[in-house]
Design an enzyme around this catalytic site. Structure first.
Site, short mmCIF file in Angstrom:
data_model
loop_
_atom_site.label_atom_id
_atom_site.label_comp_id
_atom_site.label_asym_id
_atom_site.label_seq_id
_atom_site.Cartn_x
_atom_site.Cartn_y
_atom_site.Cartn_z
N CYS A 3 0.85 -1.20 0.00
CA CYS A 3 0.00 0.00 0.00
C CYS A 3 0.88 1.24 0.00
O CYS A 3 0.88 2.01 -0.95
CB CYS A 3 -0.94 -0.02 1.20
SG CYS A 3 -2.12 -1.37 1.18
N ASN A 62 -0.12 5.11 9.39
CA ASN A 62 0.92 5.33 8.38
C ASN A 62 1.60 6.68 8.55
O ASN A 62 2.83 6.79 8.44
CB ASN A 62 0.34 5.23 6.98
CG ASN A 62 -0.05 3.82 6.59
OD1 ASN A 62 -1.08 3.61 5.96
ND2 ASN A 62 0.74 2.82 6.94
#
Length: 282
Positions: free
Chosen positions: A157, A194
């Site tokens: 990702c 993240n």
């Protein structure tokens, strides 16, 4: 109030109000019960976090910062794909029969190549270039290796980092900035996770190069909220926001490969209640 909260609220409100839906389309993700996981999405979300102002931790709910750091060390320091080497269970659903996530993430960072200066992997090269040619525009890592995608349990990702050094007028130290490219992001489960972990990575790399951690620029191609997450997100963004916590590193660490999660110091972290049992699309 935390700027990470402000950016999160702005981003998810934009998705909810102006996004498009995948409902009825052929999509890969499924819920645990086998039902198709549809989403509301926006293309091309870009958020900027300046670590010289504050650390980008969400306060609407707690982000497990040491666990976030543990995963980033797993990828960029240990260069591992073995799930048992993580302290969290976030990769359990994508673990293969060998106990790994296949040729993904840390496996790719650890792939070595020969240079005139010697054999290096991707992270070694970043550290070498920042030391010897800090103003290079070629300091990049990438885990999206086309020839290996079929051997990954999940396509990466967050797949590339671009490191860029600037010199502010009158400053006695260089500033290190980081651009993170992400192909896809589940906003509820992964956004601040993240952001926080790559902010910590930026802090670590800056410290070992005697630089100031500057901007983290986060680019997400497909920023989405899953259908079953919509009511959870709406409740979350209505919560009280608090000032950002103070997050710093043990200043004694001078080698990137010496950092551990014990070197992360978090102070004054006020936050809302955690959301329990969030359904995860896989």
């Amino acid at each position: 109030m935390s700027k990470a909260d402000e950016l999160f609220v702005t981003s998810v409100e934009d998705i909810l109000q102006n996004g498009t839906t995948t409902e009825g389309e052929k999509v890969r993700p499924r819920w645990e019960d086998g039902t198709t996981a549809y989403a509301i999405k926006k293309f091309g979300m870009v958020n900027r976090y300046d670590l010289r102002d504050e650390f980008p931790a969400m306060t609407l709910r707690r982000t497990a910062l040491k666990s976030a750091m543990d995963e980033i060390l797993w990828i960029y320091q240990k260069k591992s794909n073995r799930v048992s080497e993580l302290s969290s269970h976030i990769w359990d659903a994508w673990t293969d029969k060998n106990g790994t996530i296949g040729k993904a993430y840390g496996y790719q960072i650890g792939q070595k190549s020969s240079y005139p200066e010697g054999e290096m992997d991707q992270m070694d090269r970043v550290l070498y270039d920042l030391k010897h040619t800090p103003f290079s525009r070629r300091i990049i890592t990438s885990t999206y290796t086309f020839s290996d995608l079929h051997e990954m349990e999940l396509y990466p990702c967050a797949y590339s980092t671009t490191w860029n050094v600037t010199q502010d007028k009158g400053a006695n130290k260089l500033t290190l900035n980081l651009l993170l490219n992400q192909r896809s992001q589940d906003m509820l489960t992964a956004n601040n996770w993240n952001v926080a972990q790559y902010a910590i990575l930026l802090m670590m790399v800056a410290q070992v190069n005697d630089m100031v951690p500057g901007e983290l620029v986060h680019v997400v191609a497909d920023a989405h909220i899953y259908d079953r997450h919509v009511p959870l997100v709406k409740e979350l963004i209505g919560r009280m926001q608090y000032p950002a916590p103070v997050v710093r590193l043990n200043p004694e660490v001078k080698d990137f490969y010496d950092f551990t999660t014990d070197d992360l110091i978090v102070e004054n972290y006020q936050h809302g209640e955690q959301i329990k049992n969030i359904p995860v699309a896989i």
